[in-house]
Write an enzyme that holds these catalytic residues in place. Structure first.
Site, PDB file in Angstrom:
ATOM      1  N   PRO A  64       0.834  -1.211   0.000  1.00  0.00           N
ATOM      2  CA  PRO A  64       0.000   0.000   0.000  1.00  0.00           C
ATOM      3  C   PRO A  64       0.868   1.260   0.000  1.00  0.00           C
ATOM      4  O   PRO A  64       1.747   1.409   0.837  1.00  0.00           O
ATOM      5  CB  PRO A  64      -0.793  -0.116   1.305  1.00  0.00           C
ATOM      6  CG  PRO A  64      -0.760  -1.560   1.654  1.00  0.00           C
ATOM      7  CD  PRO A  64       0.560  -2.069   1.137  1.00  0.00           C
ATOM      8  N   GLU A  65       0.649   2.120  -0.986  1.00  0.00           N
ATOM      9  CA  GLU A  65       1.350   3.398  -1.053  1.00  0.00           C
ATOM     10  C   GLU A  65       0.376   4.485  -0.589  1.00  0.00           C
ATOM     11  O   GLU A  65      -0.726   4.178  -0.130  1.00  0.00           O
ATOM     12  CB  GLU A  65       1.844   3.652  -2.491  1.00  0.00           C
ATOM     13  CG  GLU A  65       2.761   2.538  -3.010  1.00  0.00           C
ATOM     14  CD  GLU A  65       3.282   2.791  -4.427  1.00  0.00           C
ATOM     15  OE1 GLU A  65       3.395   3.956  -4.833  1.00  0.00           O
ATOM     16  OE2 GLU A  65       3.573   1.809  -5.129  1.00  0.00           O
ATOM     17  N   HIS A 123      -5.624 -14.541   6.900  1.00  0.00           N
ATOM     18  CA  HIS A 123      -4.332 -14.026   7.367  1.00  0.00           C
ATOM     19  C   HIS A 123      -4.524 -12.994   8.472  1.00  0.00           C
ATOM     20  O   HIS A 123      -3.784 -12.028   8.558  1.00  0.00           O
ATOM     21  CB  HIS A 123      -3.570 -13.414   6.193  1.00  0.00           C
ATOM     22  CG  HIS A 123      -3.358 -14.376   5.062  1.00  0.00           C
ATOM     23  ND1 HIS A 123      -2.507 -15.458   5.161  1.00  0.00           N
ATOM     24  CD2 HIS A 123      -3.906 -14.447   3.822  1.00  0.00           C
ATOM     25  CE1 HIS A 123      -2.534 -16.144   4.027  1.00  0.00           C
ATOM     26  NE2 HIS A 123      -3.373 -15.560   3.194  1.00  0.00           N
ATOM     27  N   ARG A 152       2.244 -11.827   4.708  1.00  0.00           N
ATOM     28  CA  ARG A 152       3.680 -12.020   4.961  1.00  0.00           C
ATOM     29  C   ARG A 152       4.124 -11.582   6.359  1.00  0.00           C
ATOM     30  O   ARG A 152       5.296 -11.717   6.701  1.00  0.00           O
ATOM     31  CB  ARG A 152       4.495 -11.305   3.876  1.00  0.00           C
ATOM     32  CG  ARG A 152       4.306 -11.992   2.521  1.00  0.00           C
ATOM     33  CD  ARG A 152       5.073 -11.306   1.419  1.00  0.00           C
ATOM     34  NE  ARG A 152       6.505 -11.324   1.647  1.00  0.00           N
ATOM     35  CZ  ARG A 152       7.391 -10.737   0.844  1.00  0.00           C
ATOM     36  NH1 ARG A 152       6.975 -10.098  -0.229  1.00  0.00           N
ATOM     37  NH2 ARG A 152       8.675 -10.789   1.110  1.00  0.00           N
TER      38      ARG A 152
END
Ligand SMILES: [Zn+2]
Length: 275
Positions: free
Chosen positions: A2-3, A94, A113
């Site tokens: 995410p930017e 997740h 991750r």
């Protein structure tokens, strides 16, 4: 990852949906997401806390709790996301941290991750928090003028794309938007930052704002795995010109888009449009 536009999209949804809500209970499935707090301490400080407002600095999301007394700082890194809804509707594949709210809905921090980070900071100490203090200006802040950008670029012999990715210089751009911005203003990503003329810097400044606003209007880019608070994809990937379009024709001139490596990361460009 995410930017700025993706974090801004999440922030606007949180403002609309979570503001004023109280946390009833917290579950920590993966303690390493918390910077250095123990799960017990994290839970104790957040139980009963109320979401007052939200803000953003670069790619960091700040949740201001209890009228600003406490800030929950979130950095999504590669695969982090926030999901909000009824417990049965949220994907828990997740889920690393869960917040049960006083409307019986769930706010989940999901992260495949597990590289994202969440920190709790006292409100009065937030400006001194090292990771925020070292950030460069946010391109959507009023301070971000063409002159400021010119000064940042003038002080560096690095390649312009590398500089755009350096969060200590400008906070919020990542690999997707840096490539798109440089295509938009026709600047070659390997050009030395200090060699850009004031006119080129003016064009770069306009393109940074244009692409970021376009991406926010599109609710972010879901070319990888980004989803918003409702689990919906963004739409900026439909509007991109170069990112991950290697070997496809440039929409502007027909030349084939190529990919180069800069600091072990892929940059996409049109060799004819970007000089
Ligand atoms: Zn072209």
């Amino acid at each position: 990852m995410p930017e700025l536009p993706e974090v801004e999209t999440i922030l606007r949804q949180l403002e609309r949906l979570i503001k004023g809500r109280k946390i009833k209970e917290v579950q920590v499935a993966v303690p390493r997401i918390l910077y250095h707090l123990s799960p017990a301490d994290f839970k104790k400080r957040l139980r009963g806390a109320v979401f007052t407002s939200f803000s953003r600095r670069g790619k960091f999301l700040l949740c201001h709790m209890n009228e600003g007394e406490l800030v929950m700082l979130i950095h999504f890194r590669m695969t982090g996301s926030l999901l909000y809804g009824t417990p049965s509707a949220i994907s828990k594949a997740h889920t690393r941290i869960s917040f049960w709210l006083d409307n019986d809905k769930l706010l989940c921090y999901n992260d495949m991750r597990k590289l994202g980070k969440i920190e709790l900071i006292k409100g009065e100490l937030v400006d001194n928090f090292h990771e925020l203090k070292s950030l460069g200006p946010d391109p959507l802040s009023p301070d971000f003028s063409p002159q400021l950008l010119y000064n940042i670029l003038q002080g560096s012999r690095r390649q312009v794309k590398e500089l755009l990715l350096d969060q200590h210089k400008i906070a919020g751009l990542g690999n997707i938007y840096a490539s798109e911005v440089l295509f938009d203003c026709g600047i070659h990503p390997q050009k030395k930052a200090h060699s850009l003329s004031p006119e080129e810097v003016g064009g770069l400044h306009r393109s940074i704002l244009k692409i970021l606003h376009l991406a926010i209007e599109s609710r972010g880019c879901s070319i990888a795995n980004y989803v918003d608070l409702a689990g919906e994809s963004g739409a900026f990937q439909e509007l991109r010109n170069v990112y991950q379009r290697e070997g496809e024709p440039c929409y502007r001139c027909g030349e084939l888009i190529c990919r180069i490596k800069q600091q072990q990361r892929s940059t996409y460009l049109c060799p004819r449009c970007q000089q």
